[in-house]
Design an enzyme around this catalytic site. Structure first.
Site, PDB file in Angstrom:
ATOM      1  N   ALA A   1      -5.594   4.967  -1.563  1.00 34.69           N
ATOM      2  CA  ALA A   1      -5.767   5.090  -0.113  1.00 34.69           C
ATOM      3  C   ALA A   1      -4.414   5.247   0.578  1.00 34.69           C
ATOM      4  CB  ALA A   1      -6.504   3.883   0.432  1.00 34.69           C
TER       5      ALA A   1
ATOM      6  N   HIS B   1      -8.216  -2.965   1.875  1.00 35.05           N
ATOM      7  CA  HIS B   1      -7.466  -4.107   1.352  1.00 35.05           C
ATOM      8  C   HIS B   1      -6.397  -4.570   2.348  1.00 35.05           C
ATOM      9  CE1 HIS B   1      -9.222  -4.574  -2.654  1.00 35.05           C
ATOM     10  NE2 HIS B   1      -9.378  -3.254  -2.636  1.00 35.05           N
TER      11      HIS B   1
ATOM     12  N   GLN C   1       0.835  -1.195   0.000  1.00 38.19           N
ATOM     13  CA  GLN C   1       0.000   0.000   0.000  1.00 38.19           C
ATOM     14  C   GLN C   1       0.877   1.256   0.000  1.00 38.19           C
ATOM     15  OE1 GLN C   1      -3.332  -0.337  -0.281  1.00 38.19           O
ATOM     16  NE2 GLN C   1      -3.553   1.872  -0.536  1.00 38.19           N
TER      17      GLN C   1
ATOM     18  N   GLU D   1     -18.114   1.887  -6.392  1.00 42.92           N
ATOM     19  CA  GLU D   1     -17.178   0.854  -6.847  1.00 42.92           C
ATOM     20  C   GLU D   1     -17.908  -0.482  -6.984  1.00 42.92           C
ATOM     21  OE1 GLU D   1     -12.875   2.501  -5.180  1.00 42.92           O
ATOM     22  OE2 GLU D   1     -13.509   0.485  -4.658  1.00 42.92           O
TER      23      GLU D   1
HETATM   24 ZN   LIG Z   1     -10.967  -2.408  -3.688  1.00 48.77          ZN
END
Ligand SMILES: [Zn+2]
Length: 282
Positions: free
Chosen positions: A185, A192, A155, A247
């Site tokens: 993010a 996630h 990430q 989404e």
């Molecule tokens: Zn996602």
């Protein structure tokens, strides 16, 4: 004669005194009654209005009930009463991860692969994910995971890459950093990283945009995911609450009980937490 006259005069005077006493008595009584009424009205200034308002309220309630419409308070109370409150050992299912609620630093769940491509998911929810994908395939569909668990390192790398990309457009580091947060993010704020979210697309149509919602795979997943404990995490119409665009591919495990509740009441996870907090405060 004089005595008789004096007596008459006395009698008249006596009568007049009696009459005067009576008048004074009546006046006093009137003053006392007036004072009592005045005091009562001072002590109970809204009494007549309250009674009137109560009468109106009652008639309103009766009207509403006679029309077969429930009063507003009742469904809300019922809804609150139905909120599933998970025991401590299951609280991981409803963990809230967003820009305001960061994952605990370094949080890494026990992970398990959920498909033949090695995508990882929280081991406690892996069986439900596999069952959902399997049942979709049994229906003749071809769903595929394109993103699931993301490590802190991954990430962070994604975020830094996005900052560089924004800087390349001529933005300062500060500006690029701000802009990057709207696209990727910030580390610690991505679901996630919790191991409880996966992006699932149709194998035949892998674009991550609104068109994904039209695929047979998404239609089936959106209609059935709650049975396996999943919700479409960023639904259409909840953008103001989730602060994330629609989404139609990002599914989040919340457990079967909460998934059913959120689906039945058209709520997103933020709203579940708002209701829960409101109930605990009351
Ligand atoms: Zn996602």
């Amino acid at each position: 004669m004089q005595d008789t006259r004096r007596m008459r005069i006395r009698q008249v005077q006596h009568r007049k005194r009696q009459q005067a006493k009576l008048v004074v008595g009546l006046v006093l009584a009137a003053v006392v009654i007036g004072c009592v009424l005045l005091m009562w009205s001072v002590l109970h200034p809204n009494a007549p209005q309250d009674a009137q308002a109560q009468g109106m309220q009652n008639s309103e309630t009766q009207n509403v009930e006679s029309q077969g419409i429930e009063t507003q308070n009742e469904p809300v109370a019922n809804n609150e009463a139905q909120i599933p409150i998970l025991p401590e050992e299951e609280s991981w299912k409803t963990i809230l991860v967003n820009n305001d609620h960061l994952l605990a630093d370094g949080y890494v769940p026990e992970l398990e692969s959920v498909d033949d491509r090695g995508f990882l998911f929280d081991a406690r929810a892996a069986a439900d994910m596999r069952a959902m994908l399997q049942d979709a395939r049994t229906e003749g569909l071809s769903p595929m995971i394109c993103s699931s668990y993301r490590s802190w390192e991954r990430q962070t790398a994604l975020f830094e890459k996005q900052v560089e990309k924004q800087q390349a457009t001529g933005l300062t580091y500060e500006e690029a950093y701000q802009k990057a947060q709207t696209v990727v993010a910030y580390p610690g704020t991505s679901e996630h990283q919790s191991g409880l979210a996966a992006d699932i697309v149709a194998t035949s149509h892998q674009l991550l945009d609104d068109s994904q919602a039209e695929t047979a795979e998404q239609q089936w997943l959106m209609a059935n995911c709650w049975k396996y404990g999943f919700v479409l995490r960023y639904p259409q119409g909840k953008e103001d609450v989730t602060k994330i665009i629609y989404e139609p591919w990002h599914y989040r495990y919340v457990g079967k009980e909460v998934a059913q509740y959120l689906t039945e009441h058209s709520l997103c996870l933020e709203e579940y937490w708002m209701q829960l907090e409101a109930q605990q405060q009351s």
